[in-house]
Write a protein that holds these residues in place. Structure first.
Motif, PDB file in Angstrom:
ATOM      1  N   UNK A  59      24.184  36.908  -8.952  1.00 48.15           N
ATOM      2  CA  UNK A  59      23.792  36.423 -10.280  1.00 48.15           C
ATOM      3  C   UNK A  59      22.704  35.387 -10.091  1.00 48.15           C
ATOM      4  N   UNK A  60      21.990  35.113 -11.196  1.00 50.73           N
ATOM      5  CA  UNK A  60      20.820  34.254 -11.093  1.00 50.73           C
ATOM      6  C   UNK A  60      21.143  32.797 -11.418  1.00 50.73           C
ATOM      7  N   UNK A  61      21.966  32.212 -10.556  1.00 51.07           N
ATOM      8  CA  UNK A  61      22.174  30.767 -10.514  1.00 51.07           C
ATOM      9  C   UNK A  61      21.495  30.274  -9.236  1.00 51.07           C
ATOM     10  N   UNK A  62      21.076  29.000  -9.254  1.00 49.65           N
ATOM     11  CA  UNK A  62      20.151  28.571  -8.189  1.00 49.65           C
ATOM     12  C   UNK A  62      20.739  28.625  -6.784  1.00 49.65           C
TER      13      UNK A  62
ATOM     14  N   UNK B 254      17.137  39.801 -17.751  1.00 52.55           N
ATOM     15  CA  UNK B 254      16.850  38.693 -18.675  1.00 52.55           C
ATOM     16  C   UNK B 254      17.314  37.344 -18.127  1.00 52.55           C
ATOM     17  N   UNK B 255      18.191  37.359 -17.132  1.00 56.77           N
ATOM     18  CA  UNK B 255      18.678  36.087 -16.578  1.00 56.77           C
ATOM     19  C   UNK B 255      17.664  35.443 -15.639  1.00 56.77           C
ATOM     20  N   UNK B 256      16.766  36.240 -15.091  1.00 54.31           N
ATOM     21  CA  UNK B 256      15.866  35.724 -14.051  1.00 54.31           C
ATOM     22  C   UNK B 256      14.976  34.570 -14.535  1.00 54.31           C
ATOM     23  N   UNK B 257      14.280  34.730 -15.677  1.00 54.39           N
ATOM     24  CA  UNK B 257      13.395  33.633 -16.102  1.00 54.39           C
ATOM     25  C   UNK B 257      14.151  32.359 -16.497  1.00 54.39           C
ATOM     26  N   UNK B 258      15.453  32.468 -16.767  1.00 53.42           N
ATOM     27  CA  UNK B 258      16.228  31.301 -17.204  1.00 53.42           C
ATOM     28  C   UNK B 258      16.519  30.331 -16.054  1.00 53.42           C
ATOM     29  N   UNK B 259      16.352  30.815 -14.828  1.00 58.77           N
ATOM     30  CA  UNK B 259      16.731  29.984 -13.681  1.00 58.77           C
ATOM     31  C   UNK B 259      15.894  28.714 -13.551  1.00 58.77           C
ATOM     32  N   UNK B 260      14.623  28.862 -13.907  1.00 53.65           N
ATOM     33  CA  UNK B 260      13.673  27.771 -13.692  1.00 53.65           C
ATOM     34  C   UNK B 260      14.124  26.463 -14.358  1.00 53.65           C
TER      35      UNK B 260
ATOM     36  N   UNK C 240      28.321  45.977 -12.455  1.00 55.75           N
ATOM     37  CA  UNK C 240      28.267  44.782 -13.305  1.00 55.75           C
ATOM     38  C   UNK C 240      29.680  44.200 -13.422  1.00 55.75           C
ATOM     39  N   UNK C 241      29.836  42.927 -13.098  1.00 61.09           N
ATOM     40  CA  UNK C 241      31.154  42.273 -13.208  1.00 61.09           C
ATOM     41  C   UNK C 241      30.984  40.936 -13.921  1.00 61.09           C
ATOM     42  N   UNK C 242      30.707  40.993 -15.229  1.00 67.80           N
ATOM     43  CA  UNK C 242      30.478  39.762 -15.993  1.00 67.80           C
ATOM     44  C   UNK C 242      31.746  38.918 -16.097  1.00 67.80           C
ATOM     45  N   UNK C 243      31.549  37.669 -16.466  1.00 69.43           N
ATOM     46  CA  UNK C 243      32.675  36.750 -16.622  1.00 69.43           C
ATOM     47  C   UNK C 243      32.221  35.345 -16.269  1.00 69.43           C
ATOM     48  N   UNK C 244      31.843  35.146 -15.006  1.00 72.02           N
ATOM     49  CA  UNK C 244      31.248  33.868 -14.611  1.00 72.02           C
ATOM     50  C   UNK C 244      29.903  33.698 -15.311  1.00 72.02           C
ATOM     51  N   UNK C 245      29.155  34.777 -15.379  1.00 73.09           N
ATOM     52  CA  UNK C 245      27.916  34.814 -16.157  1.00 73.09           C
ATOM     53  C   UNK C 245      27.716  36.253 -16.602  1.00 73.09           C
ATOM     54  N   UNK C 246      26.884  36.444 -17.633  1.00 73.44           N
ATOM     55  CA  UNK C 246      26.667  37.798 -18.151  1.00 73.44           C
ATOM     56  C   UNK C 246      25.989  38.693 -17.129  1.00 73.44           C
ATOM     57  N   UNK C 247      25.196  38.073 -16.236  1.00 72.13           N
ATOM     58  CA  UNK C 247      24.408  38.891 -15.302  1.00 72.13           C
ATOM     59  C   UNK C 247      25.111  39.107 -13.967  1.00 72.13           C
ATOM     60  N   UNK C 248      26.361  38.690 -13.842  1.00 75.60           N
ATOM     61  CA  UNK C 248      27.057  38.800 -12.553  1.00 75.60           C
ATOM     62  C   UNK C 248      27.320  40.257 -12.183  1.00 75.60           C
ATOM     63  N   UNK C 249      27.043  40.557 -10.928  1.00 74.84           N
ATOM     64  CA  UNK C 249      27.338  41.888 -10.387  1.00 74.84           C
ATOM     65  C   UNK C 249      28.097  41.713  -9.076  1.00 74.84           C
ATOM     66  N   UNK C 250      28.765  42.778  -8.647  1.00 78.70           N
ATOM     67  CA  UNK C 250      29.438  42.773  -7.357  1.00 78.70           C
ATOM     68  C   UNK C 250      28.960  43.964  -6.549  1.00 78.70           C
TER      69      UNK C 250
END
Ligand SMILES: [Zn+2]
Length: 199
Positions: free
Chosen positions: A63-66, A90-96, A136-146
């Protein structure tokens, strides 16, 4: 007849975060991609574990957390292909917004990424000899995958453990664990903490 190298899993993590290298011989995939500004540390860890960066074919951020995707762009610049599920785009640009100038975060360009639906992940992984799929395994974040390997190893990033899930997001978390179990997950390789059975 079996000249196929066995699948190996190596932790090259640091700063309390696990970064996993899944290898079929010299074909390798990196799961979770370092903190911003720590490329030298990642390089040192790879060297320590005898893994040439040039052998890493694909990178996947759960997922796209820093702390999970901080070096994605630098890895791309080093020649690694970044796998992005459609549900992550869509999560990628939010990281900045979660970085400061002193973090030396190199913003992830939307160009040059291998963007694919989850259903195409098995074929892509097979190209480097890794049998498994990305779900896709959302929960921690919408973009989380496993990343789930066919041997039951599953790389879950920050997916909250089942027993700690609660509230609205908790329902998503529980559904994600159900999905992983249905698909044969056995052994959990989390983004933080030790490897554990799925229970
Ligand atoms: Zn996270």
């Amino acid at each position: 007849m079996s000249d196929t190298p066995t699948l190996t899993i190596t932790n090259v993590g640091y700063l309390s975060t696990n970064y996993w290298v899944v290898s079929r011989g010299r074909s390798r995939l990196l799961v979770d991609l370092g903190y911003p500004g720590t490329m030298a540390t990642l390089r040192a860890r790879l060297k320590q574990m005898d893994i040439p960066l040039a052998e890493i074919r694909y990178a996947l951020a759960t997922h796209y957390h820093i702390d999970h995707a901080g070096l994605a762009q630098e890895l791309k610049m080093a020649g690694v292909d970044l796998i992005v599920l459609e549900s992550q785009v869509t999560a990628i640009p939010l990281m900045k917004q979660f970085t400061k100038p002193r973090d030396h975060y190199v913003e992830i360009s939307l160009d040059g990424n291998l963007i694919l639906p989850a259903s195409a992940s098995r074929a892509l992984l097979a190209k480097i000899g890794i049998q498994g799929e990305i779900l896709p395994t959302p929960g921690h974040s919408d973009d989380s995958v496993s990343l789930l390997l066919d041997d039951g190893s599953v790389f879950t990033g920050d997916l909250t453990p089942d027993e700690l899930a609660w509230g609205e997001a908790g329902e998503l978390v529980k559904a994600s664990w159900v999905l992983l179990r249905q698909h044969g997950a056995v052994q959990v390789y989390p983004g933080h903490g030790p490897v554990r059975p799925i229970g």
